[in-house]
Design a protein around this motif. Structure first.
Motif, PDB file in Angstrom:
ATOM      1  N   GLY A  13      24.878 -15.268 -10.422  1.00  0.00           N
ATOM      2  CA  GLY A  13      24.699 -16.282 -11.471  1.00  0.00           C
ATOM      3  C   GLY A  13      25.254 -17.629 -11.097  1.00  0.00           C
ATOM      4  O   GLY A  13      25.756 -18.355 -11.956  1.00  0.00           O
ATOM      5  N   GLY A  14      25.159 -17.995  -9.814  1.00  0.00           N
ATOM      6  CA  GLY A  14      25.543 -19.331  -9.388  1.00  0.00           C
ATOM      7  C   GLY A  14      24.427 -20.326  -9.649  1.00  0.00           C
ATOM      8  O   GLY A  14      23.520 -20.073 -10.454  1.00  0.00           O
ATOM      9  N   LEU A  15      24.474 -21.452  -8.963  1.00  0.00           N
ATOM     10  CA  LEU A  15      23.486 -22.507  -9.198  1.00  0.00           C
ATOM     11  C   LEU A  15      22.074 -22.011  -8.953  1.00  0.00           C
ATOM     12  O   LEU A  15      21.189 -22.177  -9.804  1.00  0.00           O
ATOM     13  N   ALA A  16      21.825 -21.384  -7.802  1.00  0.00           N
ATOM     14  CA  ALA A  16      20.475 -20.942  -7.465  1.00  0.00           C
ATOM     15  C   ALA A  16      19.971 -19.893  -8.450  1.00  0.00           C
ATOM     16  O   ALA A  16      18.863 -20.012  -8.999  1.00  0.00           O
ATOM     17  N   GLY A  17      20.769 -18.852  -8.690  1.00  0.00           N
ATOM     18  CA  GLY A  17      20.339 -17.793  -9.589  1.00  0.00           C
ATOM     19  C   GLY A  17      20.140 -18.267 -11.011  1.00  0.00           C
ATOM     20  O   GLY A  17      19.164 -17.896 -11.676  1.00  0.00           O
ATOM     21  N   GLY A  18      21.069 -19.113 -11.488  1.00  0.00           N
ATOM     22  CA  GLY A  18      20.944 -19.619 -12.855  1.00  0.00           C
ATOM     23  C   GLY A  18      19.708 -20.473 -13.048  1.00  0.00           C
ATOM     24  O   GLY A  18      19.004 -20.368 -14.071  1.00  0.00           O
ATOM     25  N   LEU A  19      19.407 -21.344 -12.077  1.00  0.00           N
ATOM     26  CA  LEU A  19      18.231 -22.207 -12.205  1.00  0.00           C
ATOM     27  C   LEU A  19      16.936 -21.412 -12.087  1.00  0.00           C
ATOM     28  O   LEU A  19      15.946 -21.717 -12.762  1.00  0.00           O
ATOM     29  N   ILE A  20      16.922 -20.391 -11.233  1.00  0.00           N
ATOM     30  CA  ILE A  20      15.733 -19.536 -11.150  1.00  0.00           C
ATOM     31  C   ILE A  20      15.515 -18.824 -12.477  1.00  0.00           C
ATOM     32  O   ILE A  20      14.376 -18.743 -12.978  1.00  0.00           O
ATOM     33  N   ALA A  21      16.576 -18.304 -13.070  1.00  0.00           N
ATOM     34  CA  ALA A  21      16.444 -17.633 -14.370  1.00  0.00           C
ATOM     35  C   ALA A  21      15.899 -18.593 -15.418  1.00  0.00           C
ATOM     36  O   ALA A  21      15.003 -18.240 -16.203  1.00  0.00           O
ATOM     37  N   ARG A 112      24.209 -10.930 -17.960  1.00  0.00           N
ATOM     38  CA  ARG A 112      25.171  -9.848 -17.811  1.00  0.00           C
ATOM     39  C   ARG A 112      26.329 -10.355 -16.960  1.00  0.00           C
ATOM     40  O   ARG A 112      26.178 -10.578 -15.752  1.00  0.00           O
ATOM     41  N   LEU A 113      27.495 -10.558 -17.568  1.00  0.00           N
ATOM     42  CA  LEU A 113      28.689 -10.990 -16.847  1.00  0.00           C
ATOM     43  C   LEU A 113      29.548  -9.780 -16.486  1.00  0.00           C
ATOM     44  O   LEU A 113      29.378  -8.690 -17.036  1.00  0.00           O
ATOM     45  N   ASN A 114      30.477  -9.987 -15.542  1.00  0.00           N
ATOM     46  CA  ASN A 114      31.319  -8.902 -15.056  1.00  0.00           C
ATOM     47  C   ASN A 114      30.471  -7.716 -14.602  1.00  0.00           C
ATOM     48  O   ASN A 114      30.830  -6.558 -14.807  1.00  0.00           O
ATOM     49  N   ALA A 115      29.343  -8.052 -13.988  1.00  0.00           N
ATOM     50  CA  ALA A 115      28.381  -7.039 -13.561  1.00  0.00           C
ATOM     51  C   ALA A 115      28.289  -7.045 -12.039  1.00  0.00           C
ATOM     52  O   ALA A 115      27.362  -7.621 -11.456  1.00  0.00           O
ATOM     53  N   GLY A 116      29.276  -6.436 -11.397  1.00  0.00           N
ATOM     54  CA  GLY A 116      29.255  -6.336  -9.943  1.00  0.00           C
ATOM     55  C   GLY A 116      28.142  -5.415  -9.482  1.00  0.00           C
ATOM     56  O   GLY A 116      27.839  -4.406 -10.121  1.00  0.00           O
ATOM     57  N   VAL A 117      27.528  -5.772  -8.371  1.00  0.00           N
ATOM     58  CA  VAL A 117      26.387  -5.014  -7.862  1.00  0.00           C
ATOM     59  C   VAL A 117      26.812  -4.195  -6.656  1.00  0.00           C
ATOM     60  O   VAL A 117      27.375  -4.722  -5.690  1.00  0.00           O
ATOM     61  N   ALA A 118      26.559  -2.891  -6.710  1.00  0.00           N
ATOM     62  CA  ALA A 118      26.870  -2.000  -5.591  1.00  0.00           C
ATOM     63  C   ALA A 118      25.722  -1.962  -4.597  1.00  0.00           C
ATOM     64  O   ALA A 118      25.948  -2.000  -3.384  1.00  0.00           O
ATOM     65  N   GLU A 119      24.499  -1.897  -5.079  1.00  0.00           N
ATOM     66  CA  GLU A 119      23.323  -1.812  -4.214  1.00  0.00           C
ATOM     67  C   GLU A 119      22.146  -2.461  -4.917  1.00  0.00           C
ATOM     68  O   GLU A 119      22.089  -2.529  -6.153  1.00  0.00           O
ATOM     69  N   LEU A 120      21.192  -2.929  -4.114  1.00  0.00           N
ATOM     70  CA  LEU A 120      19.934  -3.412  -4.681  1.00  0.00           C
ATOM     71  C   LEU A 120      18.793  -3.035  -3.755  1.00  0.00           C
ATOM     72  O   LEU A 120      18.987  -2.845  -2.558  1.00  0.00           O
TER      73      LEU A 120
END
Length: 402
Positions: A13-21, A112-120
């Motif tokens: 949810g940084g700059l790139a992800g937020g702007l894409i969303a 979704r905050l505090n949502a660490g990702v284990a795998e994608l």
């Protein structure tokens, strides 16, 4: 969340992800989005800035809903033998305003905050706790991944937001004040150093000490003392610190970009942001590139996941191709100039035409721009410049991060 399918899951949810969303939500408001951020807020702790000339009308419209600080009377630069005011307007966005803006503009269930990702993978995302978010499309916007396939150095900085007891009297941003001592921490191979100054309000100022160095060592004590001295020099020693930030950003001067992409590729997963190579190789500016990318992805958002992954990778390769001039300048900065003379490269650059400088920061340099930048009386010796341009540089690996 193991039930209903998500249309697009964006990891980071940084700059790139937020702007894409945001761009996807504007283009397809009926879609179900998930913006997954490991931290407690969107955007982290940053201040992003850009020139008014960097963005298209569509790009300006994407950022318009966010609270920004705007300067329309140009900006200043200062070097040992050159001072100049340039005409382009300047804009700045704080991460807390990015966070509040996205929370206002996106559906609450999309974040979704505090949502660490284990795998994608191409079919979805598995969170640290084991929860599975199934998705038609997955876009990876996590942080840059240091890699032996990429070469270069580092841009290291510490910024401080001060509230003052009286007006500072600065009318315009100072993008580079390189009249400061050109020095780096001991053993860091020398550096190009400058201070960045933003007059945020009549009695508020943001100052940031930045240097380019060969090793990624952030000496907090040294940078803090430099900010203390700079503030004292301008009569701001009694200012109340109300915010700060630090950073270590890659300055990419070369490498095997195809091998880098292969090393981070998950089949069918689109990659964007700094992780995907979408940065300015020399300045680390991201706003104009992130905005262009978000708009382009929104236009292609109905592509299947694997198709969107290929689309983003094709854009990344094209970006790498057209930014070779900036990597060449990075090699000259690190390898062609003695540490105390690295300032000469930027000092000469800021004597070039304004429109060329604007295109440089937006990553839109033309062929005549490139020739103009690399020709003429060089600020470094020609033999060293030739060796630097032909050289490889040091790998940007995790082992060099501190």
């Amino acid at each position: 969340m193991n039930g209903r399918m998500t249309d697009v899951a964006i990891v980071g949810g940084g700059l790139a992800g937020g702007l894409i969303a945001l761009a996807l939500h504007r283009a397809h408001p009926e879609w179900r989005l998930q913006l997954l951020e490991r931290g407690a807020t969107l955007g982290g702790n940053h201040r992003w800035s850009w020139f008014s000339s960097d963005l298209s009308h569509e790009g300006e419209a994407l950022l318009e809903p966010f609270r920004q600080i705007r300067w329309d009377d140009g900006y200043d630069v200062a070097f040992p033998r050159r001072r100049r005011q340039l005409a382009a307007g300047y804009r700045s966005l704080a991460s807390e305003d990015f966070d509040s803006g996205l929370k206002r503009l996106l559906p609450p269930e999309a974040i979704r905050l505090n949502a660490g990702v284990a795998e994608l993978d191409a079919a979805g995302v598995t969170l640290d706790g084991g929860e599975r978010v199934r998705a038609r499309t997955v876009i990876d916007c996590r942080n840059f991944s240091p890699s032996p396939h990429l070469l270069g150095g580092w841009q290291i900085f510490m910024g401080r937001h001060l509230k003052l007891g009286e007006a500072h009297g600065i009318a315009r941003p100072v993008i580079m004040d390189a009249t400061v001592a050109q020095s780096a921490p001991a053993g860091n191979g020398g550096a190009y150093r400058f201070v960045y100054v933003l007059p945020l309000a009549a009695q508020e100022v943001f100052i940031e000490d930045t240097y380019y160095a060969e090793d990624p060592a952030l000496d907090r004590s040294l940078l803090s003392s430099r900010l203390d001295r700079y503030a004292a020099r301008h009569g701001w020693a009694e200012g109340l610190p109300v915010g700060h930030e630090t950073g270590i950003l890659p300055v990419i001067t070369g490498g095997n970009f195809g091998a880098y992409l292969a090393s981070i590729r998950e089949p069918g997963v689109a990659v964007a942001g700094a992780r995907g190579g979408f940065t300015h190789p020399l300045t680390s500016y991201t706003v104009p590139i992130a905005v262009e990318n978000a708009l382009a992805i929104a236009e292609q958002g109905d592509l299947a996941g694997a198709q969107l992954a290929r689309f983003c990778e094709d854009r990344a390769r094209a970006h790498w191709q057209r930014t070779g001039i900036y990597r060449a300048l990075g090699r000259m900065l690190f390898k062609a100039a003695e540490p105390e003379r690295r300032v000469d490269i930027f000092e000469r650059f800021y004597g070039l035409p304004e429109k060329l400088i604007e295109r440089f920061y937006a990553c839109h340099s033309t062929l005549p721009d490139r020739l103009r930048i690399l020709t003429g009386k060089p600020p470094v010796s020609i033999p060293r410049a030739i060796r630097a341009l032909a050289g490889k540089g040091q790998p940007l690996t995790m082992e060099r991060m501190t």
